[in-house]
Design a protein around this motif. Structure first.
Motif, PDB file in Angstrom:
ATOM      1  N   GLU A   1       0.837  -1.209   0.000  1.00 19.26           N
ATOM      2  CA  GLU A   1       0.000   0.000   0.000  1.00 19.26           C
ATOM      3  C   GLU A   1       0.867   1.252   0.000  1.00 19.26           C
ATOM      4  N   GLY A   2       1.945   1.251   0.804  1.00 20.19           N
ATOM      5  CA  GLY A   2       2.841   2.400   0.832  1.00 20.19           C
ATOM      6  C   GLY A   2       3.474   2.673  -0.517  1.00 20.19           C
ATOM      7  N   ILE A   3       3.900   1.615  -1.204  1.00 25.44           N
ATOM      8  CA  ILE A   3       4.474   1.770  -2.540  1.00 25.44           C
ATOM      9  C   ILE A   3       3.423   2.312  -3.497  1.00 25.44           C
ATOM     10  N   ARG A   4       2.221   1.760  -3.423  1.00 26.10           N
ATOM     11  CA  ARG A   4       1.147   2.233  -4.316  1.00 26.10           C
ATOM     12  C   ARG A   4       0.864   3.719  -4.101  1.00 26.10           C
ATOM     13  N   LEU A   5       0.847   4.153  -2.838  1.00 27.10           N
ATOM     14  CA  LEU A   5       0.565   5.563  -2.552  1.00 27.10           C
ATOM     15  C   LEU A   5       1.654   6.472  -3.107  1.00 27.10           C
ATOM     16  N   ILE A   6       2.908   6.040  -3.016  1.00 32.52           N
ATOM     17  CA  ILE A   6       4.004   6.840  -3.573  1.00 32.52           C
ATOM     18  C   ILE A   6       3.909   6.890  -5.090  1.00 32.52           C
ATOM     19  N   MET A   7       3.681   5.745  -5.709  1.00 37.58           N
ATOM     20  CA  MET A   7       3.550   5.710  -7.160  1.00 37.58           C
ATOM     21  C   MET A   7       2.356   6.527  -7.634  1.00 37.58           C
ATOM     22  N   ASP A   8       1.268   6.439  -6.893  1.00 37.32           N
ATOM     23  CA  ASP A   8       0.076   7.215  -7.235  1.00 37.32           C
ATOM     24  C   ASP A   8       0.365   8.710  -7.137  1.00 37.32           C
ATOM     25  N   LEU A   9       1.077   9.093  -6.080  1.00 35.99           N
ATOM     26  CA  LEU A   9       1.439  10.499  -5.877  1.00 35.99           C
ATOM     27  C   LEU A   9       2.298  11.024  -7.024  1.00 35.99           C
ATOM     28  N   CYS A  10       3.223  10.184  -7.506  1.00 41.90           N
ATOM     29  CA  CYS A  10       4.166  10.615  -8.543  1.00 41.90           C
ATOM     30  C   CYS A  10       3.612  10.494  -9.964  1.00 41.90           C
ATOM     31  N   LEU A  11       2.705   9.558 -10.185  1.00 39.99           N
ATOM     32  CA  LEU A  11       2.309   9.227 -11.554  1.00 39.99           C
ATOM     33  C   LEU A  11       0.927   9.742 -11.957  1.00 39.99           C
ATOM     34  N   VAL A  12       0.041   9.936 -10.999  1.00 41.02           N
ATOM     35  CA  VAL A  12      -1.357  10.162 -11.369  1.00 41.02           C
ATOM     36  C   VAL A  12      -1.744  11.630 -11.301  1.00 41.02           C
ATOM     37  N   ALA A  13      -1.731  12.204 -10.105  1.00 45.71           N
ATOM     38  CA  ALA A  13      -2.219  13.578  -9.941  1.00 45.71           C
ATOM     39  C   ALA A  13      -1.143  14.569 -10.363  1.00 45.71           C
ATOM     40  N   ARG A  14      -1.377  15.315 -11.449  1.00 40.29           N
ATOM     41  CA  ARG A  14      -0.361  16.257 -11.908  1.00 40.29           C
ATOM     42  C   ARG A  14      -0.938  17.293 -12.853  1.00 40.29           C
ATOM     43  N   PHE A  15      -0.318  18.463 -12.877  1.00 39.28           N
ATOM     44  CA  PHE A  15      -0.605  19.510 -13.856  1.00 39.28           C
ATOM     45  C   PHE A  15       0.605  19.592 -14.788  1.00 39.28           C
ATOM     46  N   ASP A  16       0.705  18.676 -15.691  1.00 39.54           N
ATOM     47  CA  ASP A  16       1.921  18.605 -16.487  1.00 39.54           C
ATOM     48  C   ASP A  16       1.681  17.765 -17.721  1.00 39.54           C
ATOM     49  N   MET A  17       2.519  18.003 -18.770  1.00 37.87           N
ATOM     50  CA  MET A  17       2.442  17.205 -19.992  1.00 37.87           C
ATOM     51  C   MET A  17       3.778  16.548 -20.314  1.00 37.87           C
TER      52      MET A  17
ATOM     53  N   GLU B   1      -4.586  -5.738  -8.058  1.00 34.13           N
ATOM     54  CA  GLU B   1      -4.612  -4.454  -7.355  1.00 34.13           C
ATOM     55  C   GLU B   1      -3.502  -3.526  -7.833  1.00 34.13           C
ATOM     56  N   ASN B   2      -2.377  -4.094  -8.222  1.00 27.79           N
ATOM     57  CA  ASN B   2      -1.231  -3.284  -8.649  1.00 27.79           C
ATOM     58  C   ASN B   2      -1.137  -3.114 -10.162  1.00 27.79           C
ATOM     59  N   GLU B   3      -1.988  -3.791 -10.888  1.00 27.82           N
ATOM     60  CA  GLU B   3      -1.853  -3.854 -12.337  1.00 27.82           C
ATOM     61  C   GLU B   3      -1.816  -2.482 -12.996  1.00 27.82           C
ATOM     62  N   TYR B   4      -2.704  -1.591 -12.557  1.00 26.66           N
ATOM     63  CA  TYR B   4      -2.777  -0.285 -13.243  1.00 26.66           C
ATOM     64  C   TYR B   4      -1.528   0.549 -12.970  1.00 26.66           C
ATOM     65  N   LEU B   5      -0.949   0.418 -11.754  1.00 27.26           N
ATOM     66  CA  LEU B   5       0.256   1.178 -11.446  1.00 27.26           C
ATOM     67  C   LEU B   5       1.470   0.611 -12.157  1.00 27.26           C
ATOM     68  N   ILE B   6       1.577  -0.697 -12.235  1.00 27.03           N
ATOM     69  CA  ILE B   6       2.683  -1.312 -12.964  1.00 27.03           C
ATOM     70  C   ILE B   6       2.640  -0.894 -14.425  1.00 27.03           C
ATOM     71  N   ARG B   7       1.430  -0.875 -14.988  1.00 26.36           N
ATOM     72  CA  ARG B   7       1.281  -0.439 -16.373  1.00 26.36           C
ATOM     73  C   ARG B   7       1.652   1.038 -16.517  1.00 26.36           C
ATOM     74  N   ALA B   8       1.258   1.843 -15.531  1.00 27.58           N
ATOM     75  CA  ALA B   8       1.545   3.283 -15.583  1.00 27.58           C
ATOM     76  C   ALA B   8       3.033   3.570 -15.487  1.00 27.58           C
ATOM     77  N   LEU B   9       3.720   2.894 -14.563  1.00 24.90           N
ATOM     78  CA  LEU B   9       5.154   3.186 -14.419  1.00 24.90           C
ATOM     79  C   LEU B   9       5.954   2.670 -15.617  1.00 24.90           C
ATOM     80  N   ARG B  10       5.541   1.533 -16.168  1.00 29.24           N
ATOM     81  CA  ARG B  10       6.240   1.035 -17.356  1.00 29.24           C
ATOM     82  C   ARG B  10       6.030   1.958 -18.549  1.00 29.24           C
ATOM     83  N   SER B  11       4.839   2.523 -18.659  1.00 27.21           N
ATOM     84  CA  SER B  11       4.576   3.435 -19.779  1.00 27.21           C
ATOM     85  C   SER B  11       5.297   4.766 -19.600  1.00 27.21           C
ATOM     86  N   ARG B  12       5.703   5.095 -18.351  1.00 30.92           N
ATOM     87  CA  ARG B  12       6.392   6.353 -18.103  1.00 30.92           C
ATOM     88  C   ARG B  12       7.902   6.236 -18.326  1.00 30.92           C
ATOM     89  N   LEU B  13       8.463   5.059 -18.107  1.00 37.62           N
ATOM     90  CA  LEU B  13       9.917   4.939 -18.086  1.00 37.62           C
ATOM     91  C   LEU B  13      10.576   5.312 -19.406  1.00 37.62           C
TER      92      LEU B  13
END
Length: 463
Positions: free
Chosen positions: A153-169, A215-227
């Motif tokens: 859960e802690g990892i998910r919250l950090i990844m969510d903080l860094c990957l999801v909510a943002r004002f950026d392109m 439960e982690n699938e969407y974050l794993i997909r998100a971080l891989r698409s960001r790298l």
């Protein structure tokens, strides 16, 4: 001159003396143990500071303190979504904590920036926490800890903080000034390299630590698409070498559309071409300090460049180019004590406008061109990884001439680091740990696995 062995023994004793205990268990190290010091917040354990100590403890087989630290700081992480602007956001890790005793009861009191200079919340704490968790698993093979639900859960919250909510392109992480090791105003608002290197390493760590379940699938997909976009963006747009400078010098401006070469609308008059063309060796280069609309910050930031090598954010050719630059400009970047946090320093009107006339960040001091011995371990890791250990040996020998005599100060001042920092604390724990960690990495390169990442295996998309 003291022998390396006696210096290491002195440093190790000082490191052990810095340990903080909570409910009878070691949980971290204080920032500094200067005698007769009226502590501001140097009696606290800073997450970023503790990482170098933690890595030394892991190498020495003393993993209990690292496990305790990871567990206790995870409990301090806010788990609920907040709309109160005065409270830390969900997923943040504190800048620091201390043991607070009230009515005979101990509790850990966290600081999320409420008491910090300029009241800036730390961005790098959660990134360093991810990097340290990975190092702990690498050193102990204790995957059970990382796979525990509270850690997931802690990892998910950090990844969510860094990957999801943002004002950026952009694929980079947008942060305010003062949100990292450089915790005062230094003109770093936007996408500073120091944070991007840590962000990339934290994403890589998250990819290794998250259990591949529903439960982690969407974050794993998100971080891989960001790298891959992040790698491509940093390598192509932050890189500065003589060839790149020539391209920027001939940029057209006011370009529109996806095919624009000058994507950030950089005006060549804003680049100090004369200084850079004289300073950059023909076969060297580095990653710029920041990039944004009509701006390239051409300062050299050591932590960001060294961590880019360690994490493989920079490619092999760029990594060698960075080390060639450090070797060629040793007098500027290292001098008499490793190593300048940034170069060159902001002076005169730049210092006044960008730092707000900050007296601690006056030219060639503190974060503004000051030298920080903690960077020794990053020099050791980067040079060992790239097969240039002689540079780290040279840096360590320089440091050994003065660190003990100067009582292990936090930083050094002056263009060549001849002066102990004007406001530097003595017996600074991460100075001590940085030296010890550098020795361990040089003695046994196998320990590089704790901090280094291989080249990301997926092929980059074509330009």
């Amino acid at each position: 001159m003291r022998t390396e062995q006696s210096l290491a023994q002195e440093a190790w004793q000082a490191l052990e003396n810095s340990i903080i205990y909570y409910q009878g268990r070691p949980v971290g190290t204080v920032a500094a143990r200067e005698p007769d010091l009226i502590a501001l917040n140097y009696d606290q354990c800073f997450i970023r500071d503790f990482v170098s100590s933690a890595l030394v403890f892991l190498i020495k087989g003393k993993s209990e303190i690292v496990r305790n630290f990871l567990e206790e700081t995870l409990k301090l992480q806010p788990k609920e979504r907040q709309f109160d602007c005065s409270k830390p956001g969900r997923g943040l890790m504190p800048a620091s904590f201390k043991v607070d005793v009230r009515q005979g009861q101990e509790r850990l009191k966290a600081d999320f920036g409420e008491h910090a200079i300029a009241r800036v919340a730390p961005v790098d704490s959660c990134l360093w926490w991810m990097i340290l968790l990975r190092a702990y698993v690498k050193a102990t093979n204790d995957t059970e800890l990382a796979f525990r639900e509270d850690f997931q859960e802690g990892i998910r919250l950090i990844m969510d903080l860094c990957l999801v909510a943002r004002f950026d392109m952009y694929p980079t992480l947008l942060v305010p000034d003062g949100a990292s090791m450089i915790d005062r105003r230094m003109g770093l608002y936007g996408h500073p390299l120091d944070i991007q290197s840590l962000f990339y390493a934290a994403l890589r760590a998250g990819g290794e630590l998250l259990i591949p379940n529903k439960e982690n699938e969407y974050l794993i997909r998100a971080l891989r698409s960001r790298l891959n976009p992040l790698i491509r963006h940093i390598r192509e747009n932050y890189w500065l070498d003589p060839q790149r400078l020539n391209a920027i010098y001939r940029y057209k401006v006011e370009e529109y559309g996806e095919e624009a070469l000058n994507q950030f609308n950089i005006y060549s008059d804003s680049i100090p071409f004369q200084r850079l063309t004289e300073w950059l060796p023909e076969d060297g280069g580095y990653l710029a300090g920041n990039i944004g609309p009509s701006q390239i910050d051409c300062r050299f930031f050591s932590q960001g460049n060294l961590m880019a090598i360690i994490s493989s954010l920079s490619d092999e050719k760029q990594s060698h180019g960075i080390l060639r630059l450090i070797e060629a400009r040793w007098h500027h970047l290292v001098g008499d004590m490793p190593m300048k946090l940034c170069f060159p320093a902001l002076e005169d009107i730049e210092w006044k406008t960008l730092t707000g006339c900050d007296p601690k960040n006056r030219p060639w001091s503190y974060h503004n061109g000051g030298s920080w011995p903690v960077l020794l371990w990053m020099i050791a890791a980067a040079t060992q990884k790239m097969g240039k250990p002689e540079l780290a040996h040279k840096a360590i020998k320089l440091a050994e001439k003065r660190l003990s005599k100067d009582e292990w100060p936090e930083y050094y001042d002056g263009k060549t680091a001849r002066l102990v920092g004007k406001q530097a604390r003595r017996y600074q724990t991460w100075t001590i740990a940085g030296y010890l960690l550098a020795l361990e990495l040089m003695e046994n390169p196998e320990h590089l696995k704790l901090v280094c990442f291989d080249e990301y295996p997926q092929e980059l998309p074509a330009k």
